[in-house]
Write a protein that holds these residues in place. Structure first.
Motif, PDB file in Angstrom:
ATOM      1  N   MET A  25       0.810  -1.216   0.000  1.00  0.00           N
ATOM      2  CA  MET A  25       0.000   0.000   0.000  1.00  0.00           C
ATOM      3  C   MET A  25       0.844   1.267   0.000  1.00  0.00           C
ATOM      4  O   MET A  25       0.387   2.317  -0.444  1.00  0.00           O
ATOM      5  CB  MET A  25      -0.963  -0.009   1.184  1.00  0.00           C
ATOM      6  N   GLY A  26       2.082   1.176   0.454  1.00  0.00           N
ATOM      7  CA  GLY A  26       2.951   2.352   0.450  1.00  0.00           C
ATOM      8  C   GLY A  26       3.261   2.848  -0.947  1.00  0.00           C
ATOM      9  O   GLY A  26       3.230   4.055  -1.200  1.00  0.00           O
ATOM     10  N   ILE A  27       3.532   1.934  -1.875  1.00  0.00           N
ATOM     11  CA  ILE A  27       3.829   2.379  -3.235  1.00  0.00           C
ATOM     12  C   ILE A  27       2.565   2.857  -3.944  1.00  0.00           C
ATOM     13  O   ILE A  27       2.649   3.579  -4.925  1.00  0.00           O
ATOM     14  CB  ILE A  27       4.600   1.331  -4.073  1.00  0.00           C
ATOM     15  N   TYR A  28       1.412   2.480  -3.418  1.00  0.00           N
ATOM     16  CA  TYR A  28       0.148   2.977  -3.944  1.00  0.00           C
ATOM     17  C   TYR A  28      -0.145   4.384  -3.436  1.00  0.00           C
ATOM     18  O   TYR A  28      -0.648   5.233  -4.167  1.00  0.00           O
ATOM     19  CB  TYR A  28      -0.976   2.012  -3.530  1.00  0.00           C
ATOM     20  N   MET A  29       0.212   4.657  -2.187  1.00  0.00           N
ATOM     21  CA  MET A  29      -0.186   5.910  -1.540  1.00  0.00           C
ATOM     22  C   MET A  29       0.876   7.007  -1.557  1.00  0.00           C
ATOM     23  O   MET A  29       0.548   8.174  -1.360  1.00  0.00           O
ATOM     24  CB  MET A  29      -0.561   5.624  -0.079  1.00  0.00           C
ATOM     25  N   VAL A  30       2.125   6.640  -1.753  1.00  0.00           N
ATOM     26  CA  VAL A  30       3.211   7.620  -1.636  1.00  0.00           C
ATOM     27  C   VAL A  30       3.923   7.760  -2.984  1.00  0.00           C
ATOM     28  O   VAL A  30       4.740   6.915  -3.352  1.00  0.00           O
ATOM     29  CB  VAL A  30       4.222   7.199  -0.542  1.00  0.00           C
TER      30      VAL A  30
END
Length: 155
Positions: A85-90
């Motif tokens: 989810m980090g590469i999706y959100m940041v």
């Protein structure tokens, strides 16, 4: 493919040998590199690392009975998947990942919004995934999620 299992060990035991080794290695990398606070569980038929309800009582906004998911690994029909989810959100983290990826493997990056797909187990950039895993703490992730949920409610 969806494997019905109650634990990561049971999930892994159902996989073909080549996939089993890759998933076990990814699992160990995540366990070794995710910041303190994330908890391993089974969610949506995948090995998932979540923010447990003890740390974030609201849970997953889509289904509050579930803890807040952060990273999952799964053996799908034609590939191994890493959902982060980090590469999706940041956006900055996504840019870093895309820039670093070709320095670790020769294959083309195959990804969707949060899903990185590995069609061949020998093309999994384990060192890069270890680095990626350590980049967002539980507190940072919770702040990002809360910000996104508030933004979505305004629209």
């Amino acid at each position: 493919m969806k494997y019905e299992s109650a634990s990561p060990e049971e999930y892994i035991s159902q996989l073909p040998e080549e996939r089993r080794e890759a998933i076990m290695k990814l699992r160990q990398i995540l366990k070794d590199n995710l910041p303190v606070g994330f908890q391993e569980t089974m969610s949506y038929g995948m090995i998932t690392y979540v923010v447990p309800h003890q740390l974030y009582p609201p849970g997953y906004h889509v289904n509050p009975d579930q803890p807040l998911p952060f990273v999952s690994i799964a053996s799908q029909k034609n590939f191994i998947a890493l959902y982060h989810m980090g590469i999706y959100m940041v956006p900055g983290l996504l840019a870093w990942f895309k820039e670093e990826y070709p320095r670790h493997v020769q294959t083309r990056l195959d990804m969707g919004k949060s899903c990185v797909r590995f069609k061949k187990t020998n093309s999994i950039p384990y060192d890069l995934i270890a680095q990626l895993s350590s980049k967002i703490t539980v507190d940072e992730y919770v702040r990002m999620v809360e910000s996104e949920v508030k933004r979505a409610k305004k629209n």
